[in-house]
Design an enzyme around this catalytic site. Structure first.
Site, PDB file in Angstrom:
ATOM      1  N   ASP A 134      19.524  -1.611  57.983  1.00 37.58           N
ATOM      2  CA  ASP A 134      19.363  -1.629  56.530  1.00 37.58           C
ATOM      3  C   ASP A 134      18.787  -0.300  56.065  1.00 37.58           C
ATOM      4  OD1 ASP A 134      19.564  -2.773  54.020  1.00 37.58           O
ATOM      5  OD2 ASP A 134      17.538  -3.604  54.086  1.00 37.58           O
TER       6      ASP A 134
ATOM      7  N   HIS B 256      15.421   2.321  43.157  1.00 38.05           N
ATOM      8  CA  HIS B 256      14.680   1.294  43.899  1.00 38.05           C
ATOM      9  C   HIS B 256      13.509   1.923  44.649  1.00 38.05           C
ATOM     10  CE1 HIS B 256      13.718  -2.188  46.348  1.00 38.05           C
ATOM     11  NE2 HIS B 256      13.900  -1.474  47.438  1.00 38.05           N
TER      12      HIS B 256
ATOM     13  N   GLU C  70      17.483  -9.131  47.743  1.00 39.09           N
ATOM     14  CA  GLU C  70      17.821  -7.727  47.509  1.00 39.09           C
ATOM     15  C   GLU C  70      19.331  -7.597  47.370  1.00 39.09           C
ATOM     16  OE1 GLU C  70      15.959  -5.375  50.637  1.00 39.09           O
ATOM     17  OE2 GLU C  70      14.126  -5.225  49.428  1.00 39.09           O
TER      18      GLU C  70
ATOM     19  N   GLU D 159      22.546  -5.705  47.714  1.00 36.29           N
ATOM     20  CA  GLU D 159      22.966  -4.574  48.540  1.00 36.29           C
ATOM     21  C   GLU D 159      24.476  -4.602  48.787  1.00 36.29           C
ATOM     22  OE1 GLU D 159      20.568  -3.649  51.919  1.00 36.29           O
ATOM     23  OE2 GLU D 159      18.738  -4.515  51.063  1.00 36.29           O
TER      24      GLU D 159
ATOM     25  N   ASP E   3      19.703  -9.184  51.154  1.00 36.15           N
ATOM     26  CA  ASP E   3      18.678  -8.957  52.182  1.00 36.15           C
ATOM     27  C   ASP E   3      17.394  -9.668  51.729  1.00 36.15           C
ATOM     28  OD1 ASP E   3      17.280  -7.911  54.343  1.00 36.15           O
ATOM     29  OD2 ASP E   3      16.729  -6.094  53.247  1.00 36.15           O
TER      30      ASP E   3
ATOM     31  N   ARG F 115       7.880 -10.776  50.329  1.00 34.41           N
ATOM     32  CA  ARG F 115       7.080  -9.588  49.987  1.00 34.41           C
ATOM     33  C   ARG F 115       5.648  -9.675  50.488  1.00 34.41           C
ATOM     34  NH1 ARG F 115      11.185  -6.286  49.341  1.00 34.41           N
ATOM     35  NH2 ARG F 115      12.579  -6.916  47.654  1.00 34.41           N
TER      36      ARG F 115
ATOM     37  N   GLN G  29       5.768  -9.053  54.199  1.00 31.56           N
ATOM     38  CA  GLN G  29       6.141  -7.649  54.382  1.00 31.56           C
ATOM     39  C   GLN G  29       4.969  -6.706  54.113  1.00 31.56           C
ATOM     40  OE1 GLN G  29       9.333  -6.575  51.712  1.00 31.56           O
ATOM     41  NE2 GLN G  29       9.454  -4.462  52.419  1.00 31.56           N
TER      42      GLN G  29
ATOM     43  N   LYS H  79      11.560  -9.715  56.761  1.00 34.22           N
ATOM     44  CA  LYS H  79      12.983  -9.461  56.534  1.00 34.22           C
ATOM     45  C   LYS H  79      13.882 -10.261  57.471  1.00 34.22           C
ATOM     46  CE  LYS H  79      12.809  -5.866  53.626  1.00 34.22           C
ATOM     47  NZ  LYS H  79      13.571  -5.781  52.371  1.00 34.22           N
TER      48      LYS H  79
ATOM     49  N   THR I 185      19.608 -12.824  56.415  1.00 37.16           N
ATOM     50  CA  THR I 185      20.350 -11.860  55.602  1.00 37.16           C
ATOM     51  C   THR I 185      21.718 -12.483  55.353  1.00 37.16           C
ATOM     52  OG1 THR I 185      19.243 -10.023  56.742  1.00 37.16           O
ATOM     53  CG2 THR I 185      21.217  -9.484  55.481  1.00 37.16           C
TER      54      THR I 185
ATOM     55  N   GLU J 161      11.157  -5.952  41.491  1.00 37.94           N
ATOM     56  CA  GLU J 161      11.285  -4.987  40.401  1.00 37.94           C
ATOM     57  C   GLU J 161      11.524  -5.683  39.058  1.00 37.94           C
ATOM     58  OE1 GLU J 161      14.201  -3.281  43.252  1.00 37.94           O
ATOM     59  OE2 GLU J 161      13.924  -1.489  42.024  1.00 37.94           O
TER      60      GLU J 161
HETATM   61 MN    MN Z   1      16.933  -4.312  52.154  1.00 37.68          MN
END
Ligand code: MN
Length: 428
Positions: free
Chosen positions: A128, A135, A201, A203, A235, A239, A242, A255, A259, A375
């Site tokens: 990734d 971002h 996420e 992606e 993904d 948080r 993480q 993570k 996925t 975000e």
């Molecule tokens: Mn990612």
């Protein structure tokens, strides 16, 4: 070219797309197919009838297989030959071999509604990246320093990390809320429990075709020949897990729990007409020119519209359709797929057929174009309003996230379909 099958109006799955996937039916195990409109063409059947063949593949079937890896490994000359042949077979103007054989049509053409989709490849490795400037800027602003949001390496190399291939799942697979260590209070010891800051996420991913030998980097001039096609990627990210775990080696359990990817791999050739110039990587745009091995002459960016929609349990019960919470575009990526692959192998690391590489969260400049709830809710400080009076900062149990993507230009429409997943409560 006109397809001989009936397609929905404005289908993004016409003869210009023809994405590959792995499907099963109630009667037949997983094998390779190609999508046109709301039909799946069984490539294993066409292969066994000698209607579609791959030169040099020997006696081993390429499409009568539970993954696209063999086909991916054969490279762009074979991909182009098969794609052209399929366009011939599926058009009114082209070869009658399928169109005028009722027996073959009945065996090889399956309604999309009757199939179950599977992972398109056996994914040996998943990487990734972190290739969207906005971002990286948003995350840097939230967690470090708004005045120095981008770290010094970011404009010089595509930052990435090695992800977990075993937990890549196909669209529609439920995602269980992970448990792990968190440290909600800076002055107290860590706690263990279900993640409270579960996120997604947005992606764009690509599958590697032919690999490279260990010790032999893929040069930029060859990079395009190693990229088979594209999928949408979610993904999923915890948080709170993480934030506590990532120092100093980077993402790990926050993570690796899941996925999700879309099931139909859109050939790189189908997206070639949507290549556009990206942000200049030189002084004209105030950016440092990359080192020579990363310089890319041809247009780097992909003009691909992307959307994130959310459906809560209450919305589902009320029959309210998923609400779009973000719209972005793949042109928001600073580093291209080719640059990601070249950088990944420049140390001699070997990529292999079926490896998955994802772009990193694709955020634009406007708040409505951010590709994560981190975000969109600005670290939980700005809740999103949803139909029915609900709000969200991060994901709750029962929430379903749907990412979709489509390229449109000059009357040509190529869809990447969608990747969805529903959050299930932590296993007890
Ligand atoms: Mn990612």
């Amino acid at each position: 070219m006109t397809p001989f099958l009936d397609l929905p109006a404005d289908s993004g799955f016409g003869l210009h797309n023809l994405p590959y996937g792995v499907f099963s039916t109630r009667a037949e195990p997983p094998r390779c197919g190609v999508r046109i409109g709301d039909h799946v063409v069984d490539l294993a059947v066409l292969e066994s009838h000698g209607v579609v063949g791959v030169a040099g593949a020997g006696r081993q079937p390429v499409f009568n297989a539970g993954s696209l890896n063999r086909f991916m490994a054969l490279g762009p000359d074979t991909w182009h030959a098969v794609r052209s042949h399929l366009q011939e077979l599926l058009s009114v103007e082209g070869s009658p071999a399928l169109r005028e054989s009722e027996t073959l049509r009945q065996r090889a053409i399956v309604p999309l509604a009757d199939v179950t989709m599977h992972l398109p490849a056996e994914i040996g490795d998943y990487t990734d990246f972190y290739s969207s400037r906005q971002h990286a800027t948003n995350v840097g602003s939230m967690f470090r320093d708004p005045d120095n949001a981008l770290l010094p390496n970011w404009l010089h190399l595509p930052v990435g990390y090695h992800g977990r291939a075993s937990s890549v799942v196909v669209s529609g697979t439920d995602v269980t809320r992970p448990s792990g260590q968190q440290k909600p209070d800076d002055d107290a010891p860590p706690v263990f429990g279900p993640s409270k800051l579960l996120d997604m996420e947005l992606e764009l991913g690509f599958f590697v075709g032919p690999g490279n030998a260990l010790g032999e980097p893929i040069p930029m001039a060859q990079a395009g020949r190693h990229i088979f096609g594209f999928v949408l990627v979610n993904d999923w990210s915890a948080r709170d897990i993480q934030k506590w775990e990532y120092v100093p080696l980077g993402p790990f359990l926050g993570k690796s729990f899941a996925t999700s990817i879309s099931p139909w791999v859109v050939p790189a050739a189908a997206l070639a007409p949507f290549r556009v110039e990206g942000e200049a990587q030189d002084e004209t745009a105030g950016n440092p020119e990359p080192l020579p091995y990363l310089r890319q002459a041809e247009p780097r960016a992909l003009d691909l519209d992307l959307a994130v929609a959310l459906e809560t349990e209450a919305m589902r019960e009320a029959g309210t359709p998923p609400e779009v919470v973000a719209r972005s575009n793949a042109t928001n990526l600073y580093w291209s797929p080719e640059q990601q692959l070249v950088h990944h192998t420049v140390n001699g690391c070997n990529a292999r057929p079926g490896d998955l590489m994802a772009s990193g969260t694709i955020s634009g400049e406007a708040p409505g174009s951010y590709g994560s709830f981190l975000e969109l809710s600005w670290r939980g400080t700005r809740p999103l309003d949803l139909p029915g009076g609900e709000t969200r900062t991060f994901l709750r149990d029962g929430d379903r996230v749907v990412i979709s993507g489509e390229a449109v230009r000059d009357g040509r429409r190529v869809s990447l379909g969608e990747v969805s997943g529903t959050i299930r409560p932590t296993a007890s």
